[in-house]
Design an enzyme around this catalytic site. Sequence first.
Site, PDB file in Angstrom:
ATOM      1  N   ARG A  50       0.014  -3.007 -16.149  1.00  0.00           N
ATOM      2  CA  ARG A  50       0.386  -1.710 -15.589  1.00  0.00           C
ATOM      3  C   ARG A  50       1.887  -1.458 -15.724  1.00  0.00           C
ATOM      4  NH1 ARG A  50      -1.006   2.424 -12.163  1.00  0.00           N
ATOM      5  NH2 ARG A  50       0.692   3.185 -10.851  1.00  0.00           N
ATOM      6  N   GLY A 104       2.743  -4.319  -1.676  1.00  0.00           N
ATOM      7  CA  GLY A 104       2.044  -4.645  -0.439  1.00  0.00           C
ATOM      8  C   GLY A 104       0.699  -3.964  -0.388  1.00  0.00           C
ATOM      9  N   ALA A 156      10.279  -0.785   1.329  1.00  0.00           N
ATOM     10  CA  ALA A 156       9.513   0.428   1.622  1.00  0.00           C
ATOM     11  C   ALA A 156       8.060   0.144   1.961  1.00  0.00           C
ATOM     12  CB  ALA A 156       9.583   1.397   0.444  1.00  0.00           C
ATOM     13  N   ASN A 204       4.811  -1.142   4.075  1.00  0.00           N
ATOM     14  CA  ASN A 204       4.519  -1.062   5.514  1.00  0.00           C
ATOM     15  C   ASN A 204       3.865  -2.312   6.083  1.00  0.00           C
ATOM     16  OD1 ASN A 204       5.450   1.521   6.397  1.00  0.00           O
ATOM     17  ND2 ASN A 204       3.849   2.471   5.170  1.00  0.00           N
ATOM     18  N   ASP A 256       9.513  -1.615   9.101  1.00  0.00           N
ATOM     19  CA  ASP A 256      10.543  -2.207   9.958  1.00  0.00           C
ATOM     20  C   ASP A 256      10.350  -3.715  10.093  1.00  0.00           C
ATOM     21  OD1 ASP A 256      11.728   0.452  10.926  1.00  0.00           O
ATOM     22  OD2 ASP A 256       9.624   0.656  11.482  1.00  0.00           O
ATOM     23  N   ARG A 265       9.869  15.069   7.328  1.00  0.00           N
ATOM     24  CA  ARG A 265       8.691  15.792   7.826  1.00  0.00           C
ATOM     25  C   ARG A 265       9.028  16.623   9.058  1.00  0.00           C
ATOM     26  NH1 ARG A 265       4.699  10.554   6.949  1.00  0.00           N
ATOM     27  NH2 ARG A 265       4.116  11.062   4.797  1.00  0.00           N
ATOM     28  N   HIS A 270       8.819   3.346  12.153  1.00  0.00           N
ATOM     29  CA  HIS A 270       8.122   4.209  11.196  1.00  0.00           C
ATOM     30  C   HIS A 270       6.632   4.019  11.466  1.00  0.00           C
ATOM     31  CE1 HIS A 270       6.795   6.240   7.635  1.00  0.00           C
ATOM     32  NE2 HIS A 270       6.341   5.141   7.069  1.00  0.00           N
ATOM     33  N   THR A 329       0.109   8.296   0.519  1.00  0.00           N
ATOM     34  CA  THR A 329       1.293   9.154   0.450  1.00  0.00           C
ATOM     35  C   THR A 329       2.281   8.489  -0.504  1.00  0.00           C
ATOM     36  OG1 THR A 329       2.593   8.098   2.201  1.00  0.00           O
ATOM     37  CG2 THR A 329       0.933   9.693   2.887  1.00  0.00           C
TER      38      THR A 329
END
Length: 318
Positions: A45, A84, A123, A125, A128, A156, A180, A233
């Site tokens: 990829r 992740g 970035a 999740n 944090d 947002r 977040h 997202t």
Amino acid sequence: MIFLTLERQKVALIGDGAVGSAYAYAMMQQGLAEEFVIVDVVKERTEGDALDLEDAQVFTSPKHVFSGDYSDCADADLAVITAGAAQKPGETRLDLVNKNLKIMQSIIKPLVASGFKGIIVVAANPVDILTYAAQKFSGFPKNKVFGSGTSLDTSRLQIALSKKLNLNPQSINAYILGEHGDSEFAAYTAATVGGEPLLNRAKRAGLSDKDLEEIEDGTRKKAYEIINRKGATFYGVSTALMRISKAILRDENTVLPVGAPMDGQYGLNDIYIGTPAVINASGVAEVIEVPLSDSEKEKMQKSADTLRKTTEDGMSNL
């Protein structure tokens, strides 16, 4: 000031999923960095993405973009980690903690072993917690490791407010603070529009406290709305990552909402949490403590407590 722009700059992307590839595309569009290496367990990829992305340089600016390994990260100025397990419909960001902590550990070890000494931006999740882990695993100074934090959430919030106030969202100076995730909150007390308190502007526009609460709640839940409809997202967060990268590579001293290391701010220590910070070539140059009301201080503390407990549980399971 540190001027990296006089030298050839290199960025390493670790994780070539939806967010990673969208980030790479955003970086190509902005012409940031002369070298861009993509690292992922799915080698095929990364090779395909590199071939696809290099075709964009004729229309933007020259860039050597290629598929590589951790050894290719040694001389990078910046490593952006998006790798992740993805958040699934019905799953919270905190649900991802155990599997993604193991993935983060497997990334940081070879990255540091390569000789990499640049800035790490996380970035994946729960961002944090994974940022905290990345700093601990790497042993890097805290200012050189930080997360995307509430950069996307703040965007947002600004967009939701702009629709109600009929303003350009860039003209609204309002931040989402905290995790977040589900315990984040809008720091309305300190928010402004052209120097005027946002709360005053909102009142003149006919917005009630309930309206502002609904905007805050909608901001908090927007990710779930997107995930339920399209599975993930990526455009928003990848563009936020590009903006953070630009501030680092161009040594901008720009204030951005990120997942920053706490050293007494908000009464917090040994934790990464969403707040504005000054970002430049050194990483987090300064953490800015936003003035909060008593209720907002309580929300910040509760958010930190949630992150701290989940972090302790996750790290103890490694």
